[in-house]
Design an enzyme around this catalytic site. Structure first.
Site, PDB file in Angstrom:
ATOM      1  N   HIS A 175     -53.359  35.465  49.386  1.00 22.83           N
ATOM      2  CA  HIS A 175     -53.831  33.940  49.887  1.00 22.83           C
ATOM      3  C   HIS A 175     -55.227  33.624  48.839  1.00 22.83           C
ATOM      4  O   HIS A 175     -54.983  32.516  48.408  1.00 22.83           O
ATOM      5  CB  HIS A 175     -54.361  33.883  51.087  1.00 22.83           C
ATOM      6  CG  HIS A 175     -54.314  32.516  51.614  1.00 22.83           C
ATOM      7  ND1 HIS A 175     -54.295  32.115  53.147  1.00 22.83           N
ATOM      8  CD2 HIS A 175     -54.335  31.275  51.205  1.00 22.83           C
ATOM      9  CE1 HIS A 175     -54.229  30.939  53.330  1.00 22.83           C
ATOM     10  NE2 HIS A 175     -54.269  30.268  52.134  1.00 22.83           N
ATOM     11  N   TYR A 230     -53.867  30.556  59.046  1.00 26.82           N
ATOM     12  CA  TYR A 230     -53.789  29.342  59.761  1.00 26.82           C
ATOM     13  C   TYR A 230     -53.744  29.433  61.094  1.00 26.82           C
ATOM     14  O   TYR A 230     -52.557  30.051  61.700  1.00 26.82           O
ATOM     15  CB  TYR A 230     -52.567  28.619  59.376  1.00 26.82           C
ATOM     16  CG  TYR A 230     -52.348  28.222  57.756  1.00 26.82           C
ATOM     17  CD1 TYR A 230     -53.286  28.404  56.946  1.00 26.82           C
ATOM     18  CD2 TYR A 230     -51.140  27.854  57.342  1.00 26.82           C
ATOM     19  CE1 TYR A 230     -53.090  28.198  55.548  1.00 26.82           C
ATOM     20  CE2 TYR A 230     -51.100  27.548  55.886  1.00 26.82           C
ATOM     21  CZ  TYR A 230     -52.091  27.853  55.195  1.00 26.82           C
ATOM     22  OH  TYR A 230     -51.867  27.438  53.823  1.00 26.82           O
TER      23      TYR A 230
END
Length: 282
Positions: free
Chosen positions: A111, A52
């Site tokens: 992820h 992010y």
């Protein structure tokens, strides 16, 4: 507030998502305050990732949590698949820990699947638990076959959560993935539960049933959508909020409960899938 159990920890079922937080420096003060407001109103979970903002989001989280007791928070971070190897995972983890300003993560997720063998990643995650850098580990964007492969590994059963896309627009996991996870008592972390609220489809934002339910409960359509993801339990939902007002509303959605008639109406209006769907991701 509804709760969910992840590993041995019972948590409020509405957490704080941070995808796209930190992208715009002008918005950073409001984003920091949004995280703080959510915590002040009962949220404990903060979900972030090294991906992010290429670390910028983790730095916003650090600023937001600096005045809170660490043991009152439950911080989730994620490792990119290309960093989930024997040579890179610990270095990547250390960098994330430093950016967030903590000595450990409560939960550390792969992820998504990449080219690193799953067994190698699990070995490294287990090693990080043993070193005290993470308390537990899980996965993200895993479908049925991925979980079945994971559970065949010697330490695969140590996985405590799977984070997947789940909202009224994306219900594919209800056909086979969610039933499998419930069978194994593996909780779901629902990301983008508001279907990307800033670009939400007109179908949802103007839906008459959602509007009716929102009016009946004296809440917003977005709060109804969040409560819907929690309706059967075993789910941690992690909406993002860019300002304190939305953050507080997100947390308060955890107090909404539906009557059997309302659940029936939602089920008929938004029918669940009747066949296997490709795993939706964004």
């Amino acid at each position: 507030m509804q709760t969910v159990k992840i590993g041995t920890t019972t948590l409020p079922a509405v957490g704080i998502g941070t995808w796209h937080i930190g992208d715009d420096p002008v918005k950073r003060p409001a984003e920091v305050q949004a995280i703080r407001s959510a915590i002040d109103h009962g949220a404990r979970v903060i979900d972030t990732a090294e991906m992010y903002g290429m670390g910028r989001t983790e730095e916003v989280v650090k600023e937001a949590i600096e005045d809170y007791m660490r043991d009152q928070l439950y911080i989730i971070d994620k490792v990119l698949p290309e960093n989930a190897s024997h040579h890179l995972l610990e270095r990547s983890l250390d960098q994330s820990l430093r950016r967030v300003g903590t000595d450990y993560f409560d939960l550390y997720l792969l992820h998504w699947r990449g080219t690193v063998p799953l067994a190698e990643t699990v070995t490294e995650l287990e090693r990080m638990v043993a070193k005290g850098k993470i308390r537990s580990w899980g996965v993200s964007n895993f479908d049925v076959a991925d979980l079945e492969e994971l559970w065949r590994l010697p330490a695969g059963q140590h996985c405590v959560a799977n984070e997947d896309l789940y909202n009224l627009d994306e219900r594919g996991i209800e056909f086979d993935l969610l039933p499998l996870m419930k069978k194994h008592a593996l909780p779901l972390i629902a990301y983008s539960p508001l279907a990307q609220a800033d670009t939400i489809s007109g179908r949802l934002s103007s839906d008459p049933l959602l509007q009716e339910l929102a009016t009946n409960h004296q809440v917003s359509i977005y709060q109804i959508m969040l409560a819907w993801t929690l309706r059967h339990g075993g789910v941690l939902t992690i909406p993002k909020a860019g300002n304190p007002t939305h953050a507080i509303a997100n947390v308060e959605a955890g107090d909404i409960s539906f009557t059997p008639d309302e659940l029936d109406a939602l089920a008929k209006h938004f029918p669940k899938p009747t066949s296997k769907q490709p795993l939706a991701t964004i």
